[in-house]
Every structure is written in C-alpha cells, then in structure tokens.
Design an enzyme around this catalytic site. Sequence first.
Site, PDB file in Angstrom:
ATOM      1  N   GLU A   1       0.849  -1.187   0.000  1.00 49.64           N
ATOM      2  CA  GLU A   1       0.000   0.000   0.000  1.00 49.64           C
ATOM      3  C   GLU A   1       0.883   1.235   0.000  1.00 49.64           C
ATOM      4  OE1 GLU A   1      -3.856  -0.325   2.171  1.00 49.64           O
ATOM      5  OE2 GLU A   1      -2.607  -1.568   3.458  1.00 49.64           O
TER       6      GLU A   1
ATOM      7  N   HIS B   1      -6.488 -11.410   5.019  1.00 51.60           N
ATOM      8  CA  HIS B   1      -6.300 -11.355   3.564  1.00 51.60           C
ATOM      9  C   HIS B   1      -5.123 -12.211   3.062  1.00 51.60           C
ATOM     10  CE1 HIS B   1      -8.926  -8.120   4.413  1.00 51.60           C
ATOM     11  NE2 HIS B   1      -8.048  -7.156   4.529  1.00 51.60           N
TER      12      HIS B   1
END
Length: 522
Positions: A242, A266
């Site tokens: 990210e 995730h």
Amino acid sequence: MSEALSTRFQQRGFECAESRPEPCGIVIFGPLGDLTRRKLLPSLFHLLRRGLMPDDWFILGCLTRGEPLTDEAFREQVRLTLAADAARAPAGLLDDFVRRCFFQGGGAADPAFYRSLGARLDALGGPSGMGARRLFYLAVPPTLYEPIVTGLGKAGLGRLPKGHPGWNRVIIEKPFGRDLASAKALSQAVGDALDEEQVYRIDHYLGKETVQNILVLRFANTIFEPLWNRRYIDHVQITVAEALGVEHRGGYYEEAGCLRDMFQNHMVQMLTLVAMEPPARFEAGQYRDEKIKLLRSIRPFPDDPTALGGHVVRGQYTAGTAGGVEVPGYRAEPRVSADSSVETYAAMRVSIDNWRWKGVPFYLRSGKRLPRRISEIAITFRDVPHSMFSTFNDGAMPPNVLVLNVQPEEGISLTVEAKQPGPKTCMGSLTMRLDYRSVFGVEVPEAYERLLLDCMNGDQTLFVRTDALEAAWELLTPVLAAWEDTGNGPSRAPLRQYPAGSWGPAEADDLLRDDGRCWRTP
Ligand code: BG6
C-alpha cells in the site's frame, strides 16, 4: 492479444450463476461510519443499479451510540454519500434507494433497544415478508461485536425456531478477535446466539474478482494444475503493498498492526487459495473443508523468538517520500504513540508440509507506505533441468513466472523465454499479459457487492468458517506473542525501520537471500 480474447469471450458467452435474493431487510450497525459510507451503501446502490437487489428490501441504520437520527435525517446522509454514484445512474434510482432507508437509535448493551428493533423490523416487514429475513451487518468497532450479537440473540433475532419461514444472518467484519484466545471467546459468544450457518465472517479480499479467479484459473483449465506443485514450482511470492500510510486510522492501527490487519485474514486467505486442493464441487461445505486442510498443513513458526527472526520480519515506516511528497513517519501520525512499536510492515516465509508443497517456500509481505499500491501473487517455476542454449548467457535463463495481478491492474501475466526475430539466435524474456478490464470491457465490481449479494442469497462459500479463522490465529498468535514479549531487555524479534516510499526493511530481503532468492519488484 486482448482484442482476440475479448472477441472469443463475446462469442462463447458465459455461464452465470447470479440470482436475485428474496425480499429482505438489511440492518446496518454503524450506519454513519467509514465502512458504511465508502463500501456498503455504494455496493448496495450498485447492486440495485445492476438489477440484483430483491423485489422488496429496506435498510435500517442502527446507531448504538450518540444522538439518534430521524429517518429523514438519515436519508439525507445516504443521499449525500451516494451523490457521485447517483450522477452516473439512471434518474430516480437514488430516490428509490433513499426511500427504503430508515433509522433506529439505541444502546448496544440495552435490551430495550433490541426489543424495539424487533418491533421495528416487524413493522417494516410488509406483505413481502422482508421483515422476517434479516441481514445484520456489524460495521462497528470490534468491542461491540459481542454485545450486539448477544443482544440480538436474547431478543429472538438470532437463532430461529425450527420451521420459521425467515432467516437471520449476521455479517461480522474483521478483526475477529485479537489472538487465538480472544477469537475463541468471541466465537463462543457468537455460537451462543447463532448457528454457524447464520454467521458470515467477511474478508473482503475473498470478494475481489481476481482472488475469486484464482480457483477458476487453477481448476477450470487443464494446463496449470499438472504444474502446480513442488516438481515445477520453485516458490511463491504474495505481495500486498500500500502506498498510503495509516491516515486517520491511527487509533485502530495502534491496536491492530500489520499482522492482525492484513495477514490474519487477507494474506492467509490468498495463500490458502493458491495452495489448497480442489474440492469435488464448488459449494460452501466442501470448499471450506479443503481450505482448513491446507491451513492445518502449514508448519508452525518456531517458538523461540530468536529463531523466529529467520522466518518473520516486522518493520515500521519512518519519515520519507511518497509520490514525490515528504510524509511523516508512523510515530508522527495522528493518534499514534510517539514511541509506538506497532508494525506497519511484515514479511514471512511460510512452509506447507504436504505432498504437493513440501520444500516450496511461500513468501508473504505486506506494508503501508511502500512505493506503490499493488497486490499480486507471483508463482516462479523451476529452472529448466538442462539448457541446450549453454552458449547464450552461460545457459542461465530466467525462470517462467506466472503473476496473478489482484489490483490495481487486475489480470494475469506469464513470462516466458523467446527468440528475438532476426538472423541470429538472441533470446530474451517476453511477458504475455491478460488485462481483465480490457478483455471484459467492464469496470471490475467492488468486492463488497459480491459478498453482500452472497449473504442475501445464503451462500457462505466466500466467507470464513470458524475453524479456518482459528487456524489462522493459531499460526500467527505465537508471532504476536514473541513480538510483544520484550522481557527485561530489548525484544529478540526486533522492529526494523524503513523509510516511507521504500520496499520495506533490508532484513526482509535477507529472508529470501538466505534461500538464494530475491523479492520481485512489482
Ligand atoms: C483492510 C485493512 O482490511 O484492507 C486496511 O484494514 C487496508 O488497512 C485494506 O488498507 C486494503 O484493502 P484494499 O481492498 O484497498 O486492498
């Protein structure tokens, strides 16, 4: 390439199993929060636009803290939230959406609130029976999960008597617990009020198109599966990078950290999909049975915190440059402690002890403030056993790499060796790309659309079962414990620093270097 594929796609048509749900009511706890505004309301609106909402439905926003709103005031909030989406939708659609929104205030621990909620649902029900089919979405801080589920159960809004014509389903967001013990305690409270068939533990990565496509790619094609094992695969890298920092979520992140925020859910879920065996049928029970088998084959990390450093690395970003702009370090972010030891990056080597994967390392990494936003799964194949081209590059040839691009450019790419056209034999690597957006010519839908639709349809396939959730905690809880255990001296599993805008701490590179490999630069 994409033109040819897209033509063939149109000619053949696709089997599509999407069905419209029965009339139901959607009760959102936390109706004014970030998740509801950014994901839930837009997803429900898109479903309406795509003709996938039931014939009759309503949204009841339930605020358990602060001043309650009138229905009108809530509708105004919804209208504002959806303004941009509505501008691209047919006229009148937003009005149709908004008139179905209602509001109910009350305290999460107040039994009277749940009684009034039950009465309100009955009143909103109407002749379609939608009030008897209820989806409760817990878009609230995790501390409220238990009181809300318990309140629902005690008010008769949880488990239903046999033969009841309706249903109650509860979607619970992550994080589900902070570690194995707290996850088990929460499971116990949830189990007191609900049956497992009523519980939808959401991991939005499972609703992403490209993540769903992992199994289709593996098991709807013959060409990959024969190669999908230790004989042909050298290693797998799963990266979720990210570019953003923690933004306004410092308070939450201080409690979570990267391991709880990204790995427990995730990352572990994606690993499972890449590595699991095929179920005989694509249905919730069998599919989730295969997932748990895989999770149970993952080798536990060493107990000894010093040895752990050879398998897991944690890092925290310091001030640096992101997108050409100077940005502060994690400790200077709002609502973050100035001496925080919370990790914003983690990398690990995971080993799977089964026949298919023995000896094939899975390297996982995720972090905030990395150079760019990208999620991908890269499968690197073994070197050719013998090169007849030894006169070129000393015979050394780069391996084939299959990359599943999860985001932002959803698609698949495969790198192969090829001869360059010309009179001489010059070889080089060639990457074939399949980009879903240009092939299918549509915007890839938001993961929450799929998951909300599945829940309304009673399909639990893409939700996490309690055993899988606990298996993920079982794997990671010892790591969290080692990181928290500083004893009397410095931690034996040190927190490494990396400047914002870099690919993480140098020690994460050592994880692979020690194995004679290196991270891909996506
Ligand atoms: C969430 C995490 O689950 O996933 C966030 O809490 C993270 O910290 C987000 O930013 C990433 O999701 P996506 O869909 O943007 O990759």
